[in-house]
Design a protein around this motif. Sequence first.
Motif, short mmCIF file in Angstrom:
data_model
loop_
_atom_site.label_atom_id
_atom_site.label_comp_id
_atom_site.label_asym_id
_atom_site.label_seq_id
_atom_site.Cartn_x
_atom_site.Cartn_y
_atom_site.Cartn_z
N ALA A 43 3.87 -5.44 12.80
CA ALA A 43 4.98 -4.53 12.54
C ALA A 43 4.90 -3.94 11.14
N LEU A 44 4.47 -4.75 10.18
CA LEU A 44 4.33 -4.25 8.80
C LEU A 44 3.24 -3.18 8.72
N VAL A 45 2.08 -3.46 9.31
CA VAL A 45 0.97 -2.50 9.26
C VAL A 45 1.35 -1.21 9.98
N ASP A 46 1.99 -1.33 11.14
CA ASP A 46 2.40 -0.13 11.88
C ASP A 46 3.40 0.70 11.07
N THR A 47 4.33 0.01 10.41
CA THR A 47 5.32 0.72 9.59
C THR A 47 4.66 1.45 8.43
N ILE A 48 3.70 0.80 7.79
CA ILE A 48 3.00 1.42 6.67
C ILE A 48 2.21 2.64 7.13
N CYS A 49 1.47 2.49 8.23
CA CYS A 49 0.65 3.61 8.73
C CYS A 49 1.54 4.79 9.14
N GLU A 50 2.65 4.49 9.79
CA GLU A 50 3.56 5.56 10.21
C GLU A 50 4.16 6.27 9.00
N SER A 51 4.46 5.50 7.96
CA SER A 51 5.04 6.10 6.76
C SER A 51 4.04 7.02 6.06
N VAL A 52 2.77 6.61 6.02
CA VAL A 52 1.74 7.44 5.37
C VAL A 52 1.61 8.80 6.05
N THR A 53 1.77 8.85 7.37
CA THR A 53 1.65 10.12 8.08
C THR A 53 2.78 11.08 7.74
N THR A 54 3.86 10.58 7.11
CA THR A 54 4.99 11.44 6.77
C THR A 54 5.00 11.86 5.30
N TRP A 55 4.01 11.42 4.53
CA TRP A 55 4.00 11.76 3.11
C TRP A 55 3.83 13.26 2.92
N GLU A 56 4.71 13.84 2.17
CA GLU A 56 4.60 15.26 1.85
C GLU A 56 3.53 15.47 0.77
N ASP A 57 2.94 16.65 0.79
CA ASP A 57 1.89 17.04 -0.17
C ASP A 57 0.62 16.20 0.00
N ASN A 67 -5.95 11.09 6.70
CA ASN A 67 -6.39 10.83 8.07
C ASN A 67 -6.57 9.36 8.37
N GLU A 68 -6.63 8.53 7.33
CA GLU A 68 -6.92 7.12 7.53
C GLU A 68 -6.32 6.30 6.41
N VAL A 69 -6.21 5.00 6.66
CA VAL A 69 -5.82 4.04 5.63
C VAL A 69 -6.96 3.03 5.49
N VAL A 70 -7.09 2.47 4.30
CA VAL A 70 -8.15 1.50 4.06
C VAL A 70 -7.54 0.24 3.45
N LEU A 71 -8.26 -0.85 3.55
CA LEU A 71 -7.86 -2.11 2.94
C LEU A 71 -9.10 -2.96 2.73
N GLN A 72 -8.93 -4.03 1.97
CA GLN A 72 -10.03 -4.96 1.72
C GLN A 72 -9.62 -6.37 2.11
N VAL A 73 -10.54 -7.08 2.76
CA VAL A 73 -10.30 -8.46 3.19
C VAL A 73 -11.41 -9.33 2.61
N LEU A 105 -5.93 -4.52 15.31
CA LEU A 105 -5.03 -3.40 15.00
C LEU A 105 -5.77 -2.08 14.88
N GLY A 106 -7.08 -2.07 15.13
CA GLY A 106 -7.84 -0.82 15.13
C GLY A 106 -8.61 -0.54 13.87
N PHE A 107 -8.69 -1.50 12.95
CA PHE A 107 -9.46 -1.30 11.72
C PHE A 107 -10.94 -1.57 12.00
N LYS A 121 -11.23 0.35 7.52
CA LYS A 121 -10.42 1.56 7.59
C LYS A 121 -9.91 1.77 9.01
N LYS A 122 -8.83 2.51 9.10
CA LYS A 122 -8.23 2.83 10.40
C LYS A 122 -7.84 4.30 10.43
N ASP A 123 -8.19 4.96 11.52
CA ASP A 123 -7.83 6.36 11.72
C ASP A 123 -6.37 6.42 12.17
N ILE A 124 -5.49 6.91 11.32
CA ILE A 124 -4.07 6.94 11.65
C ILE A 124 -3.71 8.17 12.48
#
Length: 345
Positions: free
Chosen positions: A242-256, A260-266, A280-282, A312-315
Amino acid sequence: MTEHFSLRNRSMTITFRGLLTLVTVVISLVWSCEALSPNFMAKRASKDASSSSSSSSSIRGNDVPYVIMKLDQSEGRASLNEQIEEISAMCIEVFFNPDNRSNEFPRMTAPWKELQLAYLRNVQGGDLNIRARGLSLSGGKRKNEMFVVRRVYHTSQKRSSKKRPVNLDDVVNADSLMSLLEEGGEIFAGDVIGFGEVTSKPFGLGAGDEGYPALAGTDTIRPIITNLAVREDCRRLGLGKALVDTICESVTTWEDFDFNEVVLQVEEDNAGGIKFYNKLGFEIVFTDPACRRYDTSGIFLKQSRIAKICMKKDIRKSSSKSGSSDSPLQLFNDFRESLLAGIGI
């Protein structure tokens, strides 16, 4: 004179380090003797049993009510500092002091590790404060958002002097609270059980890096998910997803921004985390062997080398799936419009 002075300072430094080591060893021996005493073990076991029973009664099954709240970075200094202290304490416990208690051997944190954890909480809190207040974001070209997962309680379940109001419509698994609300009272957001943040900053993916405009002289700007943590007794309940989905959805709404994708390190030895993000599709992009992490296994805190896997994940895929479904009628209308546009009608 100068050489004698430097030698004297060096000897004083060596003496201080030796004294510090001696004090640490003495404290450790005293703590070990006390920790192994029967009275201490009995008290600790009873305390641990009571806390574990209360925890299991409060967090059980998949019906834990919680809410994901976006941290208001424009809050007053006192309120923001209080929330960041809560977040830092939870994150440091998850990252550096995982719950490894058992019925036979209750967990006991060594005094030197308590000092290490206190230092790490201070470092974590400082970093979060900087990003939350936007001090590290230059010229509005960067963006940061933080999301906090809080357990939702009814006033009959827990007493709290500071109750954060929450809308019932925003609560996940709110059904477990309905019977309590029928008897009166109210609900509020309580302790922090999860956290995650996303920051847009320079992050290159090596050769063939494309897709976004880059600032002059820097790597490509990308949204990076960091500090994703879920309290151990609240895992396997869907909070991390739920946290990852919320973050990815929020990034798609950023103005300016048009990411296309989000990245992270493990960390390479975090097999569970890698498997979780794969689900989760990463996708794995590359491994960076030159990273470092804090090591709390010894008496003194140190940094050790660790390889981190970049994923990385294609949002765009997730956003298109969550949008309107491509029904046969919709596909026909799209084809009709493209055909009419092609013949100039």
